[in-house]
Design a protein around this motif. Structure first.
Motif, PDB file in Angstrom:
ATOM      1  N   GLN A  48       0.850  -0.987  -0.151  1.00 62.11           N
ATOM      2  CA  GLN A  48       0.000   0.060  -0.135  1.00 62.11           C
ATOM      3  C   GLN A  48       1.316   1.348  -0.191  1.00 62.11           C
ATOM      4  O   GLN A  48      -0.258   2.726   0.618  1.00 62.11           O
ATOM      5  CB  GLN A  48      -0.867   0.236   1.505  1.00 62.11           C
ATOM      6  CG  GLN A  48      -2.207  -1.430   1.082  1.00 62.11           C
ATOM      7  CD  GLN A  48      -2.897  -0.975   0.037  1.00 62.11           C
ATOM      8  OE1 GLN A  48      -3.490   0.054  -0.456  1.00 62.11           O
ATOM      9  NE2 GLN A  48      -3.058  -1.948  -0.528  1.00 62.11           N
ATOM     10  N   GLY A  64      -1.526  -2.985  -3.993  1.00 60.32           N
ATOM     11  CA  GLY A  64      -2.166  -3.908  -3.369  1.00 60.32           C
ATOM     12  C   GLY A  64      -2.587  -4.983  -4.054  1.00 60.32           C
ATOM     13  O   GLY A  64      -3.238  -5.688  -3.444  1.00 60.32           O
ATOM     14  N   ASN A  82      -6.635   0.066  -6.796  1.00 59.34           N
ATOM     15  CA  ASN A  82      -6.111  -0.509  -5.808  1.00 59.34           C
ATOM     16  C   ASN A  82      -6.887  -1.493  -5.298  1.00 59.34           C
ATOM     17  O   ASN A  82      -8.008  -1.952  -5.013  1.00 59.34           O
ATOM     18  CB  ASN A  82      -5.769   0.558  -4.177  1.00 59.34           C
ATOM     19  CG  ASN A  82      -5.446   0.271  -3.247  1.00 59.34           C
ATOM     20  OD1 ASN A  82      -5.293  -1.537  -3.196  1.00 59.34           O
ATOM     21  ND2 ASN A  82      -5.396   0.509  -2.158  1.00 59.34           N
ATOM     22  N   MET A 122     -11.245   0.122  -3.245  1.00 62.72           N
ATOM     23  CA  MET A 122     -10.474  -1.058  -3.011  1.00 62.72           C
ATOM     24  C   MET A 122     -11.439  -1.633  -4.258  1.00 62.72           C
ATOM     25  O   MET A 122     -12.327  -1.893  -3.999  1.00 62.72           O
ATOM     26  CB  MET A 122      -9.684  -1.820  -2.173  1.00 62.72           C
ATOM     27  CG  MET A 122      -8.925  -0.220  -1.332  1.00 62.72           C
ATOM     28  SD  MET A 122      -8.517  -1.133   0.143  1.00 62.72           S
ATOM     29  CE  MET A 122      -7.341   0.151   0.340  1.00 62.72           C
TER      30      MET A 122
END
Length: 381
Positions: free
Chosen positions: A181, A219, A256, A283
């Motif tokens: 991250q 991610g 992500n 996400m």
């Protein structure tokens, strides 16, 4: 009696010689769509990792300890390709994937990903060189993961050129999950470059302060399979979850994919939640997951050949832990069929490729690994 023993010995000797010259075959396999056999093309590969096909019908195969091998006319060349960069074979690291430049027929450029030592430890790197005979010439490193670390796990790393000629490099989090991250860290990301290592002007984070400009998406835990979708041309990839939670995703600019904030997996041996659970705003949700048991996916390909007509368009994924080949059929982005093939028949399947001859090729990840080919039985093509 001595003459008889000599004749018997001669007969058996000829038999074993002929057997060694013929490809070994497994028993007939009956799947939902096709009947096929498994033909061993080459044996004796030491932990083979990646495979690519040469225009002249040959193949290049990587061996994780640090050798690049040539296969021609079904035979393994005993002389490895020379000229590779220095490779750090540690843990899961070593010589990993191999890919050809889209214009290989003209420029002879071969790309390899590998673990290399440097300041701070080891990390994934990518180099390219011209294949001249049994040697890579003019070798240059075009990407280095930064920062390096002393961990021996989660290096990635598949290499895929898209239709526009951009090179995608898939990476792992190096076993240090928080790095996936962090924008100033390559670990846990997918990288996008020009063929010579330059950063494309439209990379999503290039203009952001504190971000590595090579990063295309973040991610990711450990991406060991990637392939272009045959219709859309988009990059699809899978990655290892922890205990459960292996994923398939479409890799898009700036996305992500959540690790370790969200995951469908749990902590090893404890079964406890990792991060925030399975969903978090901003996400991306995976297209498909394997829960509660990880299959440990490695290698993937979309089948577009003419040999297995009822498999055309399906996605094939190798599995290390579950020792099988997974066939997935999608309706758009939704899985409508999942079939498990060759369960524990070949061992750990490291790579899966659709050959230019229409056959499927698999690499088995063992100390004495093999390259095998799936062939439809008579009347199946």
């Amino acid at each position: 009696m001595a003459i008889l023993r000599f004749q018997v010995g001669l007969i058996f000797g000829v038999f074993f010689l002929l057997a060694s010259m013929c490809p070994a075959t497994a028993e007939t396999v009956t799947s939902q769509k096709h009947r096929f056999r498994v033909v061993t093309v080459v044996e004796g590969l030491e932990h083979p990792w990646g495979l690519t096909f040469l225009p002249d019908g040959g193949m290049l195969v990587t061996e994780r300890p640090g050798r690049l091998r040539l296969i021609r006319e079904g035979s393994l060349d005993p002389q490895p390709v020379e000229g590779l960069p220095a490779i750090a074979a540690k843990g899961q690291g070593g010589l990993l994937d191999v890919a050809l430049h889209p214009d290989f027929a003209q420029n002879k450029l071969v790309y390899v990903s590998y673990a290399a030592a440097g300041e701070g430890g080891i990390g994934t790197e990518v180099a390219r060189g011209r294949l001249i005979g049994h040697r890579l010439e003019e070798v240059q490193t075009i990407f280095r993961l930064q920062p390096k670390s002393d961990r021996g796990i989660h290096f990635g790393s598949r290499l895929v050129f898209d239709r526009a000629g951009y090179l995608f490099i898939t990476l792992g989090d190096r076993g240090e999950m928080a790095r996936a991250q962090q924008g100033d860290d390559h670990a846990g990301s997918v990288i996008r470059l020009h063929d010579d290592g330059r950063v494309p002007a439209d990379n999503p984070f290039k203009s952001l302060s504190g971000w590595k400009p090579e990063i295309y998406s973040i991610g990711h835990r450990n991406v060991q399979g990637a392939a272009l979708h045959p219709q859309t041309g988009e990059l699809w990839a899978h990655e290892h979850g922890p205990q459960g939670g292996d994923e398939i995703n479409i890799i898009r600019a700036g996305n992500n994919y959540g690790w370790p904030v969200i995951t469908y997996g749990v902590n090893y041996g404890l079964g406890t939640r990792i991060g925030m659970g399975t969903h978090q705003e901003g996400m991306i949700q995976p297209l498909h997951t394997w829960v509660p048991t990880s299959i440990a996916p490695s290698g993937m390909t979309f089948y577009e050949g003419d040999r297995f007509v009822r498999w055309r368009g399906d996605l094939f994924v190798g599995a290390l832990r579950e020792q099988m080949l997974v066939r997935l059929r999608f309706d758009g982005t939704r899985v409508v069929e999942e079939e498990h093939l060759l369960k524990e028949a070949l061992g750990r399947i490291r790579d899966v490729r659709s050959g230019p001859d229409g056959y499927l090729y698999l690499l088995t990840d063992h100390r004495k690994g093999a390259l095998v080919r799936l062939e439809p039985l008579g009347g199946e093509e």
